[in-house]
Design an enzyme around this catalytic site. Structure first.
Site, mmCIF file in Angstrom:
data_model
loop_
_atom_site.group_PDB
_atom_site.id
_atom_site.type_symbol
_atom_site.label_atom_id
_atom_site.label_comp_id
_atom_site.label_asym_id
_atom_site.label_seq_id
_atom_site.Cartn_x
_atom_site.Cartn_y
_atom_site.Cartn_z
ATOM 1 N N PRO A 10 0.751 -1.135 0.010
ATOM 2 C CG PRO A 10 -0.086 -1.175 2.036
ATOM 3 C CD PRO A 10 0.621 -2.080 1.162
ATOM 4 C CG ASN A 11 -0.222 4.251 1.098
ATOM 5 O OD1 ASN A 11 -1.215 4.863 0.600
ATOM 6 N ND2 ASN A 11 -0.320 3.906 2.501
ATOM 7 C CE1 TYR A 23 9.176 4.632 3.260
ATOM 8 C CE2 TYR A 23 7.671 6.518 3.250
ATOM 9 C CZ TYR A 23 8.258 5.328 3.496
ATOM 10 O OH TYR A 23 7.574 4.792 4.825
ATOM 11 C CG ASN A 74 8.136 -2.326 0.296
ATOM 12 O OD1 ASN A 74 7.801 -2.345 1.351
ATOM 13 N ND2 ASN A 74 8.696 -1.183 0.030
ATOM 14 C CG HIS A 80 5.052 -2.497 10.394
ATOM 15 N ND1 HIS A 80 6.629 -2.701 10.527
ATOM 16 C CD2 HIS A 80 5.197 -1.233 9.433
ATOM 17 C CE1 HIS A 80 7.198 -1.913 9.890
ATOM 18 N NE2 HIS A 80 6.332 -1.374 9.050
ATOM 19 C CG ASP A 87 -1.011 -17.140 8.624
ATOM 20 O OD1 ASP A 87 0.144 -16.995 9.615
ATOM 21 O OD2 ASP A 87 -2.068 -16.830 9.478
ATOM 22 C CG HIS A 100 10.993 -2.835 4.462
ATOM 23 N ND1 HIS A 100 9.544 -2.458 4.592
ATOM 24 C CD2 HIS A 100 11.329 -3.950 5.012
ATOM 25 C CE1 HIS A 100 9.072 -3.696 4.935
ATOM 26 N NE2 HIS A 100 9.972 -4.553 5.112
ATOM 27 C CG LEU A 101 11.652 2.109 -0.886
ATOM 28 C CD1 LEU A 101 10.217 2.934 -0.902
ATOM 29 C CD2 LEU A 101 12.503 2.454 -2.056
ATOM 30 C CB SER A 102 12.856 3.733 5.309
ATOM 31 O OG SER A 102 11.371 2.944 5.679
ATOM 32 N NE ARG A 111 7.155 3.883 10.329
ATOM 33 C CZ ARG A 111 6.068 4.041 9.329
ATOM 34 N NH1 ARG A 111 5.729 3.383 8.545
ATOM 35 N NH2 ARG A 111 5.309 5.136 9.559
#
Ligand code: DQA
Length: 145
Positions: A10-11, A23, A74, A80, A87, A100-102, A111
């Protein structure tokens, strides 16, 4: 030819406009372009999807076995929170690399826990666009072994 499913959570479609201090200015199109370039050089075939919906991501992972050799994901905020995605990965029976970018361990407390990491083959976090490229390299290395 090895086949890899790339999932942006998402996002991530908002990259380049969203929290650029965290980011960076890189867009999802630029990431996808570089992933495809690397895949071509390494003779792998990529399918790339982005979804804001947990159920859609669960569905895509559920259908991956037999169609793909590995998944690069990602999971974004679902990292989180999503027992359902965890699952699905556990059940998938193919290797999954989390990116993950960050650096999620250098940010807010919430996080610092990834529900995905224990069921992933490994994780790359903190290198911006390079996290995806390193993750793709790891996935290809895993499945070529
Ligand atoms: C992210 C980190 C997550 O905590 C966040 O919710 C994201 C992006 C990253 O790539 O750094 O949406 O997965």
């Amino acid at each position: 030819m090895k086949r890899i499913l790339v999932i942006h959570g998402p996002n991530l479609n908002l990259l380049g406009k969203r929290e650029v201090d965290i980011y960076g200015k890189v867009t999802i199109d630029e990431i996808n372009r570089d992933l495809k370039k690397m895949a071509k050089a390494k003779r792998a075939a990529l399918t790339i999807i982005q979804s804001d919906h947990e159920g859609e991501i669960v569905g895509a992972i559920g259908k991956a076995k037999g169609r793909y050799d590995a998944i690069l994901i990602n999971p974004a905020a679902y990292t989180h929170t999503s027992v359902a995605i965890r699952d699905a990965i556990s059940a998938a029976g193919i290797p999954v690399v989390e990116v993950h970018l960050s650096n999620i361990y250098a940010r807010e407390d919430f996080r610092r826990t990834s529900l995905i990491a224990p069921v992933a083959k490994g994780q790359v976090s903190g290198f911006g666009k390079a996290s995806y490229l390193l993750g793709l390299e790891a996935a290809i290395t895993l499945i070529k072994k």
